[in-house]
Design an enzyme around this catalytic site. Structure first.
Site, PDB file in Angstrom:
ATOM      1  N   ASP A  13       0.864  -1.174   0.000  1.00  0.00           N
ATOM      2  CA  ASP A  13       0.000   0.000   0.000  1.00  0.00           C
ATOM      3  C   ASP A  13       0.899   1.222   0.000  1.00  0.00           C
ATOM      4  OD1 ASP A  13      -0.457   1.629   2.774  1.00  0.00           O
ATOM      5  OD2 ASP A  13       0.061  -0.449   3.213  1.00  0.00           O
ATOM      6  N   ASP A 104      -9.789   2.259   5.323  1.00  0.00           N
ATOM      7  CA  ASP A 104      -8.726   1.978   6.283  1.00  0.00           C
ATOM      8  C   ASP A 104      -9.042   2.751   7.560  1.00  0.00           C
ATOM      9  OD1 ASP A 104      -6.383   1.573   7.701  1.00  0.00           O
ATOM     10  OD2 ASP A 104      -5.080   2.560   6.249  1.00  0.00           O
ATOM     11  N   GLU A 106      -8.003   2.700  11.324  1.00  0.00           N
ATOM     12  CA  GLU A 106      -7.065   2.056  12.233  1.00  0.00           C
ATOM     13  C   GLU A 106      -6.691   2.863  13.470  1.00  0.00           C
ATOM     14  OE1 GLU A 106      -2.760   2.746  10.470  1.00  0.00           O
ATOM     15  OE2 GLU A 106      -4.092   1.984   8.914  1.00  0.00           O
TER      16      GLU A 106
END
Length: 124
Positions: A13, A104, A106
């Site tokens: 990524d 994403d 997190e």
């Protein structure tokens, strides 16, 4: 989870933090796919160039949105999703991508409850 293995597909990524990327070198190193950061609070500066470069090198490409700690409710999550949608459209639309769009999520420096995190994720 599946154990790491050299026979598994290898991917990376990336975001603007990686700077200039030699996509042919990435592909030659055995990387077969890349998830590219499309958005956080705005479109990542390198997103569109990275998509073009990765596709030209023959990599499978996906895009992700990084949900940061400023997204603390459903309205802000929907606004973030709109920014992500605009980035996907700017790259040529969802058909440009080989992999599904990804959220994403997190970090929780805002100390949101599990219920609020779920509301944010679902709203996005």
């Amino acid at each position: 989870m599946q154990a790491r293995n050299s026979r598994n597909a290898q991917g990376i990524d990336v975001s603007h933090w990686q700077g200039t990327i030699d996509w042919k070198k990435v592909a030659a190193a055995g990387i077969s796919f890349v998830f590219i950061k499309a958005t956080q609070n705005s479109i990542d500066n390198n997103f569109l160039d990275y998509v073009k470069g990765a596709k030209a090198a023959g990599l499978l490409v996906g895009a992700y949105h990084y949900v940061d700690d400023s997204v603390i409710n459903a309205d802000l999550a929907r606004a973030a999703a709109q920014t992500f949608y605009k980035a996907i459209q700017a790259a040529g639309g969802v058909g440009t991508f080989d992999l599904p769009p990804v959220m994403d999520y997190e970090s929780n420096k805002s100390k949101l409850s599990k219920a609020t995190i779920t509301v944010v994720a679902k709203a996005f």
